[in-house]
Design a protein around this motif. Structure first.
Motif, PDB file in Angstrom:
ATOM      1  N   ARG A  26       0.858  -1.005   0.039  1.00  0.00           N
ATOM      2  CA  ARG A  26       0.039  -0.078  -0.131  1.00  0.00           C
ATOM      3  C   ARG A  26       0.829   1.122   0.179  1.00  0.00           C
ATOM      4  NH1 ARG A  26      -5.368  -0.734   1.084  1.00  0.00           N
ATOM      5  NH2 ARG A  26      -5.779  -2.910   1.876  1.00  0.00           N
ATOM      6  N   THR A  27       2.008   1.373  -0.841  1.00  0.00           N
ATOM      7  CA  THR A  27       2.766   2.627  -0.907  1.00  0.00           C
ATOM      8  C   THR A  27       2.871   3.154  -2.215  1.00  0.00           C
ATOM      9  OG1 THR A  27       4.665   1.050  -1.033  1.00  0.00           O
ATOM     10  CG2 THR A  27       4.045   1.709   1.147  1.00  0.00           C
ATOM     11  N   PHE A  28       2.415   2.310  -3.179  1.00  0.00           N
ATOM     12  CA  PHE A  28       2.932   2.907  -4.493  1.00  0.00           C
ATOM     13  C   PHE A  28       1.914   4.087  -5.158  1.00  0.00           C
ATOM     14  CE2 PHE A  28       1.094  -0.111  -7.969  1.00  0.00           C
ATOM     15  CZ  PHE A  28      -0.282   0.078  -7.623  1.00  0.00           C
ATOM     16  N   SER A  29       0.861   4.562  -4.229  1.00  0.00           N
ATOM     17  CA  SER A  29      -0.024   5.660  -4.623  1.00  0.00           C
ATOM     18  C   SER A  29       0.768   6.721  -5.296  1.00  0.00           C
ATOM     19  CB  SER A  29      -1.156   5.944  -3.572  1.00  0.00           C
ATOM     20  OG  SER A  29      -0.380   6.601  -2.605  1.00  0.00           O
ATOM     21  N   ASN A  30       2.058   7.213  -4.623  1.00  0.00           N
ATOM     22  CA  ASN A  30       2.669   8.273  -5.085  1.00  0.00           C
ATOM     23  C   ASN A  30       3.868   8.160  -6.323  1.00  0.00           C
ATOM     24  OD1 ASN A  30       1.865   9.737  -3.088  1.00  0.00           O
ATOM     25  ND2 ASN A  30       3.337   9.056  -1.426  1.00  0.00           N
ATOM     26  N   ASN A  31       3.675   6.873  -6.897  1.00  0.00           N
ATOM     27  CA  ASN A  31       4.517   6.523  -7.842  1.00  0.00           C
ATOM     28  C   ASN A  31       4.034   6.279  -9.159  1.00  0.00           C
ATOM     29  OD1 ASN A  31       5.627   5.067  -5.304  1.00  0.00           O
ATOM     30  ND2 ASN A  31       7.486   5.117  -6.529  1.00  0.00           N
ATOM     31  N   GLY A  32       4.596   6.869 -10.220  1.00  0.00           N
ATOM     32  CA  GLY A  32       3.967   6.308 -11.522  1.00  0.00           C
ATOM     33  C   GLY A  32       4.164   4.936 -11.640  1.00  0.00           C
ATOM     34  N   VAL A  33       3.254   4.275 -12.614  1.00  0.00           N
ATOM     35  CA  VAL A  33       3.371   3.025 -12.687  1.00  0.00           C
ATOM     36  C   VAL A  33       3.077   2.620 -14.222  1.00  0.00           C
ATOM     37  CG1 VAL A  33       1.822   0.864 -12.386  1.00  0.00           C
ATOM     38  CG2 VAL A  33       2.110   2.366 -10.514  1.00  0.00           C
ATOM     39  N   GLY A  34       3.941   1.470 -14.551  1.00  0.00           N
ATOM     40  CA  GLY A  34       3.885   1.151 -16.091  1.00  0.00           C
ATOM     41  C   GLY A  34       3.478  -0.086 -16.294  1.00  0.00           C
ATOM     42  N   TRP A  35       3.289  -0.626 -17.353  1.00  0.00           N
ATOM     43  CA  TRP A  35       3.088  -2.001 -17.771  1.00  0.00           C
ATOM     44  C   TRP A  35       3.914  -2.089 -19.125  1.00  0.00           C
ATOM     45  CZ3 TRP A  35       0.297  -5.784 -15.586  1.00  0.00           C
ATOM     46  CH2 TRP A  35      -0.738  -5.657 -14.877  1.00  0.00           C
ATOM     47  N   PHE A  36       4.775  -3.242 -18.890  1.00  0.00           N
ATOM     48  CA  PHE A  36       5.581  -3.768 -20.003  1.00  0.00           C
ATOM     49  C   PHE A  36       5.345  -5.136 -20.302  1.00  0.00           C
ATOM     50  CE2 PHE A  36       8.830  -0.380 -19.950  1.00  0.00           C
ATOM     51  CZ  PHE A  36       8.363   0.264 -18.770  1.00  0.00           C
ATOM     52  N   ALA A  49       1.680   3.472 -19.427  1.00  0.00           N
ATOM     53  CA  ALA A  49       2.130   4.199 -18.132  1.00  0.00           C
ATOM     54  C   ALA A  49       1.168   5.060 -17.697  1.00  0.00           C
ATOM     55  CB  ALA A  49       3.535   4.560 -18.067  1.00  0.00           C
ATOM     56  N   ILE A  50       1.056   5.312 -16.605  1.00  0.00           N
ATOM     57  CA  ILE A  50       0.145   6.200 -16.014  1.00  0.00           C
ATOM     58  C   ILE A  50       0.928   6.900 -14.515  1.00  0.00           C
ATOM     59  CG2 ILE A  50      -1.034   4.473 -14.144  1.00  0.00           C
ATOM     60  CD1 ILE A  50      -3.549   6.048 -14.765  1.00  0.00           C
ATOM     61  N   SER A  51       0.838   8.328 -14.394  1.00  0.00           N
ATOM     62  CA  SER A  51       1.574   9.072 -13.485  1.00  0.00           C
ATOM     63  C   SER A  51       0.677   8.934 -12.053  1.00  0.00           C
ATOM     64  CB  SER A  51       1.699  10.383 -13.681  1.00  0.00           C
ATOM     65  OG  SER A  51       2.506  10.466 -14.755  1.00  0.00           O
ATOM     66  N   TRP A  52       1.123   9.211 -11.195  1.00  0.00           N
ATOM     67  CA  TRP A  52       0.503   9.166  -9.655  1.00  0.00           C
ATOM     68  C   TRP A  52      -0.923   9.730  -9.524  1.00  0.00           C
ATOM     69  CZ3 TRP A  52      -0.134  12.270  -5.261  1.00  0.00           C
ATOM     70  CH2 TRP A  52       0.226  13.598  -5.368  1.00  0.00           C
ATOM     71  N   ARG A  53      -0.982  10.437  -9.895  1.00  0.00           N
ATOM     72  CA  ARG A  53      -2.344  11.116  -9.818  1.00  0.00           C
ATOM     73  C   ARG A  53      -3.629  10.599 -10.945  1.00  0.00           C
ATOM     74  NH1 ARG A  53      -2.675  17.400  -7.993  1.00  0.00           N
ATOM     75  NH2 ARG A  53      -1.614  17.015  -5.964  1.00  0.00           N
ATOM     76  N   GLY A  54      -3.032   9.642 -11.809  1.00  0.00           N
ATOM     77  CA  GLY A  54      -3.994   9.110 -12.694  1.00  0.00           C
ATOM     78  C   GLY A  54      -4.089   9.572 -14.070  1.00  0.00           C
ATOM     79  N   ILE A  69      -5.102   2.276 -19.492  1.00  0.00           N
ATOM     80  CA  ILE A  69      -4.537   2.177 -18.400  1.00  0.00           C
ATOM     81  C   ILE A  69      -5.007   3.058 -17.321  1.00  0.00           C
ATOM     82  CG2 ILE A  69      -2.730   3.934 -18.764  1.00  0.00           C
ATOM     83  CD1 ILE A  69      -0.771   2.065 -17.004  1.00  0.00           C
ATOM     84  N   SER A  70      -5.401   2.694 -16.420  1.00  0.00           N
ATOM     85  CA  SER A  70      -6.077   3.533 -15.222  1.00  0.00           C
ATOM     86  C   SER A  70      -5.558   2.991 -13.851  1.00  0.00           C
ATOM     87  CB  SER A  70      -7.643   3.328 -15.228  1.00  0.00           C
ATOM     88  OG  SER A  70      -7.834   1.901 -14.891  1.00  0.00           O
ATOM     89  N   ARG A  71      -5.979   3.778 -12.755  1.00  0.00           N
ATOM     90  CA  ARG A  71      -5.491   3.620 -11.565  1.00  0.00           C
ATOM     91  C   ARG A  71      -6.727   3.836 -10.258  1.00  0.00           C
ATOM     92  NH1 ARG A  71       0.061   5.858 -10.548  1.00  0.00           N
ATOM     93  NH2 ARG A  71      -0.133   4.854  -8.677  1.00  0.00           N
ATOM     94  N   ASP A  72      -6.718   3.201  -9.382  1.00  0.00           N
ATOM     95  CA  ASP A  72      -7.508   3.430  -8.144  1.00  0.00           C
ATOM     96  C   ASP A  72      -6.541   3.557  -6.899  1.00  0.00           C
ATOM     97  OD1 ASP A  72      -9.349   3.436  -6.005  1.00  0.00           O
ATOM     98  OD2 ASP A  72     -10.796   2.262  -6.986  1.00  0.00           O
ATOM     99  N   ASN A  73      -6.191   4.475  -6.552  1.00  0.00           N
ATOM    100  CA  ASN A  73      -5.301   4.710  -5.387  1.00  0.00           C
ATOM    101  C   ASN A  73      -5.631   4.240  -4.078  1.00  0.00           C
ATOM    102  OD1 ASN A  73      -3.124   5.488  -6.907  1.00  0.00           O
ATOM    103  ND2 ASN A  73      -3.493   7.561  -6.886  1.00  0.00           N
TER     104      ASN A  73
END
Length: 123
Positions: A26-36, A49-54, A69-73
Motif C-alpha cells: 500500500r505504498t505506490f500511490s505516489n509512484n508512476g506505474v507502467g506496464w511492460f 504508463a500512468i502517473s501518480w494522480r491518474g 491504463i487506469s488506477r484506483d489509489n
C-alpha cells in the motif's frame, strides 16, 4: 512497494482481458506505474504508463486505442484493460513502479517490478 500482477489468461483474437497490478504494501500511490511485456525471444517492451494522480497516461503506438491504463489509489491497484486483442499481444505482462511520481516509457526509470502474468491470444 511489492507488486502483484494478475488477470492474464487465454483469449481469442478480438477478445478482452483486464490486468491488475496491486501493491500489497500500500505504498505506490505516489509512484508512476507502467506496464511492460515480453514475448518469447524478444526484449521487454513498454506498453502503457500512468502517473501518480491518474494522468497523464502514455501508450505505445501498437496498443493505442485498444488498451487503457487506469488506477484506483484507494485500492492500491493499477489496471490495464486489453481490448481488440491480437495474437501479437501474446507475452508476459509486467507492472512496475517508477522511481518518481511521473511515469515514462524508459524501463530504466522503474525500480519495483511484479512477477508477470501471461497473456495468450489465439487466432
Amino acid at each position: 512497494v511489492q507488486l502483484q500482477a494478475s488477470g492474464g489468461g487465454l483469449a481469442q483474437a478480438g477478445g478482452s482481458l483486464r490486468l491488475s497490478c496491486t501493491d500489497s504494501r500500500r505504498t505506490f500511490s505516489n509512484n508512476g506505474v507502467g506496464w511492460f511485456r515480453q514475448a518469447p525471444g524478444k526484449e521487454r517492451e513498454f506498453v502503457a504508463a500512468i502517473s501518480w494522480r491518474g494522468g497523464p497516461t502514455i501508450y505505445d503506438d501498437s496498443v493505442k486505442g485498444r488498451f487503457t491504463i487506469s488506477r484506483d489509489n484507494a485500492k492500491n491497484t493499477v489496471y490495464l484493460q486489453l481490448n481488440s486483442l491480437e495474437p501479437e499481444d501474446t507475452a508476459v505482462y509486467y507492472c512496475a513502479a517508477a522511481r518518481s511520481a511521473i511515469a515514462t516509457r524508459d524501463v530504466r526509470t522503474y525500480r519495483y517490478w511484479g512477477q508477470g502474468t501471461q497473456v495468450t491470444v489465439s487466432s
